[in-house]
Design a protein around this motif. Structure first.
Motif: not given
Length: 152
Positions: A122-129, A94-97, A25-38
């Motif tokens: 997400s969305d290149e830093g334009r959306s936040m949850k 920033a948590e240890e996990d 199977p084709a590898p599932i593309p991974t999305v690099k997490p966006i760091a939550v910074t000031y």
């Protein structure tokens, strides 16, 4: 016995053919997490979803984060028919996990937020949850906007 041998041989040929035809199977593309910074939170945000549902057209919550002073100004009409302004300070941890926690105070230390929130961008830093870390489940989705509208 010959029938069983033929059956086993046939099954082996079929299994081998099927296995040879299978592709990995084709590898599932991974999305690099966006760091939550000031810097990532800096700017204006609008509440777009509450508990997974769009908010009503006549309801709003806007928040503007200032990365330099680590303060915010928030305007909402969630509990009023008029815009209510709240101010305060916020902290990102920033948590240890690998997750991030957002916490804050109102009026620069006169009261804590009702919950700390696990925050993802997400969305290149334009959306936040935000997901509440308190016992009651709260989920809020924000979108970044250019500026907060004027309130009369």
């Amino acid at each position: 016995m010959r029938l069983i041998n033929r059956l086993v041989a046939t099954l082996l040929v079929v299994a081998t053919t099927l296995m040879a035809g299978c592709e990995k199977p084709a590898p599932i593309p991974t999305v690099k997490p966006i760091a939550v910074t000031y810097a990532a939170l800096d700017g204006c945000w609008q509440l777009s979803m509450w508990q997974g549902r769009p908010i009503a057209d006549d309801t709003y919550l806007y928040i503007e984060f200032d990365r330099t002073s680590r303060t915010y100004v928030m305007w909402d009409n969630l509990n009023s028919m008029y815009a209510v302004e709240s101010t305060g300070a916020f902290v990102i941890t920033a948590e240890e996990d690998g997750t991030y926690t957002l916490s804050g105070t109102y009026d620069y230390g006169k009261g804590d937020w009702s919950s700390d929130y696990s925050v993802t961008l997400s969305d290149e830093g334009r959306s936040m949850k935000w997901i509440s870390q308190s016992g009651s489940f709260q989920a809020m989705d924000f979108v970044q906007i250019a500026e907060i509208p004027e309130f009369n």
